[in-house]
Write a protein that holds these residues in place. Structure first.
Motif, PDB file in Angstrom:
ATOM      1  N   HIS A  17       0.701  -1.290  -0.175  1.00 32.40           N
ATOM      2  CA  HIS A  17       0.077   0.062   0.077  1.00 32.40           C
ATOM      3  C   HIS A  17       0.952   1.228   0.043  1.00 32.40           C
ATOM      4  N   CYS A  18       1.880   1.033   0.742  1.00 32.76           N
ATOM      5  CA  CYS A  18       2.935   2.301   0.779  1.00 32.76           C
ATOM      6  C   CYS A  18       3.480   2.707  -0.512  1.00 32.76           C
ATOM      7  N   GLU A  19       3.920   1.587  -1.372  1.00 30.98           N
ATOM      8  CA  GLU A  19       4.475   1.521  -2.781  1.00 30.98           C
ATOM      9  C   GLU A  19       3.539   2.204  -3.550  1.00 30.98           C
ATOM     10  N   GLY A  20       2.296   1.916  -3.343  1.00 37.44           N
ATOM     11  CA  GLY A  20       1.146   2.454  -4.395  1.00 37.44           C
ATOM     12  C   GLY A  20       0.861   4.018  -4.021  1.00 37.44           C
ATOM     13  N   ALA A  21       0.899   4.198  -2.848  1.00 37.17           N
ATOM     14  CA  ALA A  21       0.738   5.619  -2.480  1.00 37.17           C
ATOM     15  C   ALA A  21       1.676   6.601  -3.052  1.00 37.17           C
ATOM     16  N   VAL A  22       2.906   6.209  -2.916  1.00 36.92           N
ATOM     17  CA  VAL A  22       4.090   6.805  -3.504  1.00 36.92           C
ATOM     18  C   VAL A  22       4.146   6.907  -4.748  1.00 36.92           C
ATOM     19  N   ASN A  23       3.926   5.665  -5.487  1.00 35.33           N
ATOM     20  CA  ASN A  23       3.806   5.631  -7.083  1.00 35.33           C
ATOM     21  C   ASN A  23       2.704   6.698  -7.582  1.00 35.33           C
ATOM     22  N   SER A  24       1.665   6.729  -6.912  1.00 34.40           N
ATOM     23  CA  SER A  24       0.417   7.497  -7.315  1.00 34.40           C
ATOM     24  C   SER A  24       1.072   9.025  -7.320  1.00 34.40           C
ATOM     25  N   GLU A  25       1.434   9.429  -6.205  1.00 35.39           N
ATOM     26  CA  GLU A  25       1.554  10.909  -6.057  1.00 35.39           C
ATOM     27  C   GLU A  25       2.922  11.152  -6.865  1.00 35.39           C
ATOM     28  N   VAL A  26       3.909  10.531  -6.754  1.00 37.56           N
ATOM     29  CA  VAL A  26       5.029  10.835  -7.700  1.00 37.56           C
ATOM     30  C   VAL A  26       4.799  10.762  -9.138  1.00 37.56           C
ATOM     31  N   SER A  27       3.642   9.833  -9.453  1.00 40.85           N
ATOM     32  CA  SER A  27       3.436   9.866 -10.924  1.00 40.85           C
ATOM     33  C   SER A  27       2.600  10.971 -11.530  1.00 40.85           C
ATOM     34  N   GLY A  28       2.313  11.766 -10.429  1.00 41.23           N
ATOM     35  CA  GLY A  28       1.673  12.997 -10.861  1.00 41.23           C
ATOM     36  C   GLY A  28       2.418  14.209 -11.132  1.00 41.23           C
ATOM     37  N   ILE A  29       3.700  14.090 -11.128  1.00 39.82           N
ATOM     38  CA  ILE A  29       4.764  15.271 -11.450  1.00 39.82           C
ATOM     39  C   ILE A  29       4.804  15.345 -12.892  1.00 39.82           C
ATOM     40  N   ASP A  30       4.674  16.559 -13.210  1.00 39.96           N
ATOM     41  CA  ASP A  30       5.002  16.777 -14.821  1.00 39.96           C
ATOM     42  C   ASP A  30       6.165  16.365 -15.348  1.00 39.96           C
TER      43      ASP A  30
END
Length: 72
Positions: A17-30
């Protein structure tokens, strides 16, 4: 188009779950084209179209609930 790969050390990740949360947020960076967070090592590898602003990465990791310790 060239790609840039940067690895960061993130503290506090303990599970998928931690991995998914970080992946999701960082993926949003332009400019980010890929993210792979690994809780067991605390490493987050980011592929992007250009050099990333470390503060943008720090803000995204913080938003996910974890702490960016710096580049690995």
């Amino acid at each position: 188009m060239s790609t840039v790969t940067t690895t960061y050390k993130v503290t506090g990740m303990t599970c998928g779950h931690c991995e998914g949360a970080v992946n999701s947020e960082v993926s949003g960076i332009d400019g980010v084209t890929g993210v792979k967070a690994v809780a067991s090592t605390g490493l987050v590898t980011v592929t992007s179209t250009r050099e990333l602003d470390d503060e943008a990465v720090r803000a995204a990791v913080d938003e996910a609930g974890y702490e960016l310790a710096g580049r690995a």
